[in-house]
Design a protein around this motif. Sequence first.
Motif, PDB file in Angstrom:
ATOM      1  N   PRO A   9       0.861  -1.426   0.106  1.00 28.82           N
ATOM      2  CA  PRO A   9       0.054   0.181   0.066  1.00 28.82           C
ATOM      3  C   PRO A   9       0.789   1.149   0.108  1.00 28.82           C
ATOM      4  CG  PRO A   9      -0.481  -1.322   1.824  1.00 28.82           C
ATOM      5  CD  PRO A   9       0.501  -2.270   1.091  1.00 28.82           C
ATOM      6  N   PHE A  10       2.058   1.396   0.787  1.00 30.48           N
ATOM      7  CA  PHE A  10       2.961   2.431   0.704  1.00 30.48           C
ATOM      8  C   PHE A  10       3.418   2.465  -0.667  1.00 30.48           C
ATOM      9  CE2 PHE A  10       2.776   0.975   5.211  1.00 30.48           C
ATOM     10  CZ  PHE A  10       2.379   2.389   5.839  1.00 30.48           C
ATOM     11  N   SER A  11       3.836   1.551  -1.172  1.00 27.09           N
ATOM     12  CA  SER A  11       4.458   1.855  -2.752  1.00 27.09           C
ATOM     13  C   SER A  11       3.214   2.271  -3.726  1.00 27.09           C
ATOM     14  CB  SER A  11       4.888   0.539  -3.040  1.00 27.09           C
ATOM     15  OG  SER A  11       6.108  -0.117  -2.333  1.00 27.09           O
ATOM     16  N   ILE A  12       2.075   2.086  -3.540  1.00 26.35           N
ATOM     17  CA  ILE A  12       0.994   2.364  -4.234  1.00 26.35           C
ATOM     18  C   ILE A  12       0.779   4.024  -3.876  1.00 26.35           C
ATOM     19  CG2 ILE A  12      -1.536   2.355  -4.825  1.00 26.35           C
ATOM     20  CD1 ILE A  12      -1.411  -0.731  -4.240  1.00 26.35           C
ATOM     21  N   ALA A  13       0.807   4.304  -2.930  1.00 25.65           N
ATOM     22  CA  ALA A  13       0.870   5.589  -2.584  1.00 25.65           C
ATOM     23  C   ALA A  13       1.908   6.412  -3.113  1.00 25.65           C
ATOM     24  CB  ALA A  13       0.679   5.857  -0.949  1.00 25.65           C
ATOM     25  N   ALA A  14       3.095   5.859  -3.030  1.00 25.93           N
ATOM     26  CA  ALA A  14       4.099   6.616  -3.489  1.00 25.93           C
ATOM     27  C   ALA A  14       4.077   6.980  -4.890  1.00 25.93           C
ATOM     28  CB  ALA A  14       5.747   5.912  -3.155  1.00 25.93           C
ATOM     29  N   ILE A  15       3.770   5.694  -5.537  1.00 29.00           N
ATOM     30  CA  ILE A  15       3.631   5.742  -7.239  1.00 29.00           C
ATOM     31  C   ILE A  15       2.320   6.856  -7.295  1.00 29.00           C
ATOM     32  CG2 ILE A  15       2.357   4.519  -8.941  1.00 29.00           C
ATOM     33  CD1 ILE A  15       3.567   1.760  -7.627  1.00 29.00           C
ATOM     34  N   LEU A  16       1.436   7.056  -6.771  1.00 29.80           N
ATOM     35  CA  LEU A  16       0.307   8.056  -6.929  1.00 29.80           C
ATOM     36  C   LEU A  16       1.015   9.312  -6.919  1.00 29.80           C
ATOM     37  CD1 LEU A  16      -2.810   6.676  -5.381  1.00 29.80           C
ATOM     38  CD2 LEU A  16      -2.440   6.876  -7.651  1.00 29.80           C
ATOM     39  N   LEU A  17       1.828   9.689  -5.767  1.00 29.94           N
ATOM     40  CA  LEU A  17       2.481  10.934  -5.675  1.00 29.94           C
ATOM     41  C   LEU A  17       3.400  11.239  -6.511  1.00 29.94           C
ATOM     42  CD1 LEU A  17       2.762  10.560  -1.738  1.00 29.94           C
ATOM     43  CD2 LEU A  17       1.226  12.160  -2.605  1.00 29.94           C
ATOM     44  N   VAL A  18       4.263  10.326  -7.134  1.00 28.68           N
ATOM     45  CA  VAL A  18       5.280  10.506  -8.031  1.00 28.68           C
ATOM     46  C   VAL A  18       4.478  10.964  -9.299  1.00 28.68           C
ATOM     47  CG1 VAL A  18       7.210   9.572  -9.276  1.00 28.68           C
ATOM     48  CG2 VAL A  18       7.120   9.328  -6.756  1.00 28.68           C
ATOM     49  N   ALA A  19       3.607   9.985  -9.548  1.00 24.49           N
ATOM     50  CA  ALA A  19       2.823  10.255 -10.893  1.00 24.49           C
ATOM     51  C   ALA A  19       2.149  11.491 -11.038  1.00 24.49           C
ATOM     52  CB  ALA A  19       1.528   9.160 -10.948  1.00 24.49           C
ATOM     53  N   SER A  20       1.752  12.369  -9.892  1.00 22.25           N
ATOM     54  CA  SER A  20       1.128  13.457  -9.949  1.00 22.25           C
ATOM     55  C   SER A  20       2.182  14.818 -10.521  1.00 22.25           C
ATOM     56  CB  SER A  20       0.920  13.828  -8.472  1.00 22.25           C
ATOM     57  OG  SER A  20       2.181  14.299  -7.671  1.00 22.25           O
ATOM     58  N   LEU A  21       3.475  14.347 -10.546  1.00 22.47           N
ATOM     59  CA  LEU A  21       4.507  15.125 -11.354  1.00 22.47           C
ATOM     60  C   LEU A  21       4.387  15.125 -12.746  1.00 22.47           C
ATOM     61  CD1 LEU A  21       7.673  14.156  -9.280  1.00 22.47           C
ATOM     62  CD2 LEU A  21       6.141  15.778  -8.828  1.00 22.47           C
ATOM     63  N   ILE A  22       3.945  13.942 -13.282  1.00 21.08           N
ATOM     64  CA  ILE A  22       3.849  13.663 -14.690  1.00 21.08           C
ATOM     65  C   ILE A  22       3.256  14.718 -15.414  1.00 21.08           C
ATOM     66  CG2 ILE A  22       3.592  12.222 -16.737  1.00 21.08           C
ATOM     67  CD1 ILE A  22       4.477   9.970 -14.709  1.00 21.08           C
TER      68      ILE A  22
END
Length: 445
Positions: free
Chosen positions: A160-173
């Motif tokens: 779950p923490f990895s999924i949250a990190a993916i969403l947060l990093v994806a917000s940069l794109i």
Amino acid sequence: MTRIVVALSSLILSVVLFASGNAFVNSLLGVRMSLSGIDSMTIGSVLFFFALGFVIGSRVCQRIIQRVGHIRAFAVFSAAIAIAALIYPMWQSVWLWSVLRFFSGIAAAGLIMTVESWFSCVATEGNRARLFSMYQIFFYSAVAGGQLLLQVAPPESAVPFSIAAILLVASLIPLAMSHMHSPNIEAVEALPMVEVYREAPLGVIASLLNGVVMSGFYAMAPVYATGTGLDVEQISVYMAVAILSAMIIAGPIGYFCDRHDRARVMLVATLIAGLAGAAVFLIGDLSFLWLCAFTAVFFGLAASIYSIAVAITNDRMTQNQIVAASATLLTAYGIGNLIGPLLNAGVMNAIGANGFYVTNSLLLGLLVVFILRDLQRVPALSPDEQEDFVAVSPDVLPVMVELDPRNEEYDEDEKTLDDLFFDPKESDLEEEAEAAQKASSGVIP
């Protein structure tokens, strides 16, 4: 308006990804610590640091954004929260997690400030009311959606923490791929709290107590749900229903506030919310459906209190004081935010998980006393004397509050969509680069 939404699509997508990822982490941590057997007081202490960081970040992040630019600042803040999300499952240390929550709070404030100033950049007198509402709808829909992500994987795992990190990093794109330039951030000065209290004491008290209730809910509701035996899937639905109910109830509250004395509307909303919370505690073993129903009433009405407090305050301020007074109410709400997690955690640690609803019902009961006192001392305004009601979320910063449709002192510059995507500074740099290239080729520009 459609052109503006299309033009802002990259920003909106970034907001949705960030808000859902950040909300996911906030609830996930409470559930994770509760399942690990950590006591409520310790959990509340850890989660308190996010509120502390957010309050500090709302003061210091403006300089960072102005120094490095909006897109770089957004990247820095989002990456910081993503890094923290990846570190949480590596070391389960309450001290480390407290530090990470503190810096995550600062970064979250910076992210929201960055986004709000972009929305402010394209606001005009004709569209700012719709932009103001659109921003809140997208933001809170994403927060509610983030709660449902709790069902994706067991909270005890790192997934779950990895999924949250993916969403947060994806917000940069989306933002990194856009050509949006950096708007200016205008500092908003708050009125002295004593002055606002003198004119509208109920507005200040209601904002403060509402901050305690709301922050206590966001921080400790997942802990309460875990402590009462709800599984992770039920917790995610429970949280999502509560947040969505606040969006739905805002409409009817606005209808009544524009037609009746607002202090009396706040009294009814506060009283019903307090009774709904007390019912959860007194009835005890509720079915999941009834728990969600009572919580929807409790949280939906409690969340409306801040908007009513702002409306009551603005009714008693001059037009050029509205933004400054709103900034003061946000400060009062922020102070309440610091108290909420610790107060709820302390009571829950003393009497068990149901202490969560005991605390918040008593706080709402205290607000009822203040409202009754205010009704006796302050003359009521007729509906014709009141400003138009606007649903306002306390989780915005003064940058966005300036767009409040009631702000007739709004300073509108000539703004077009070209202003959003065309940065004169970038144009100058391109011309200098072209001139340098011609010079190196022996061509005199």
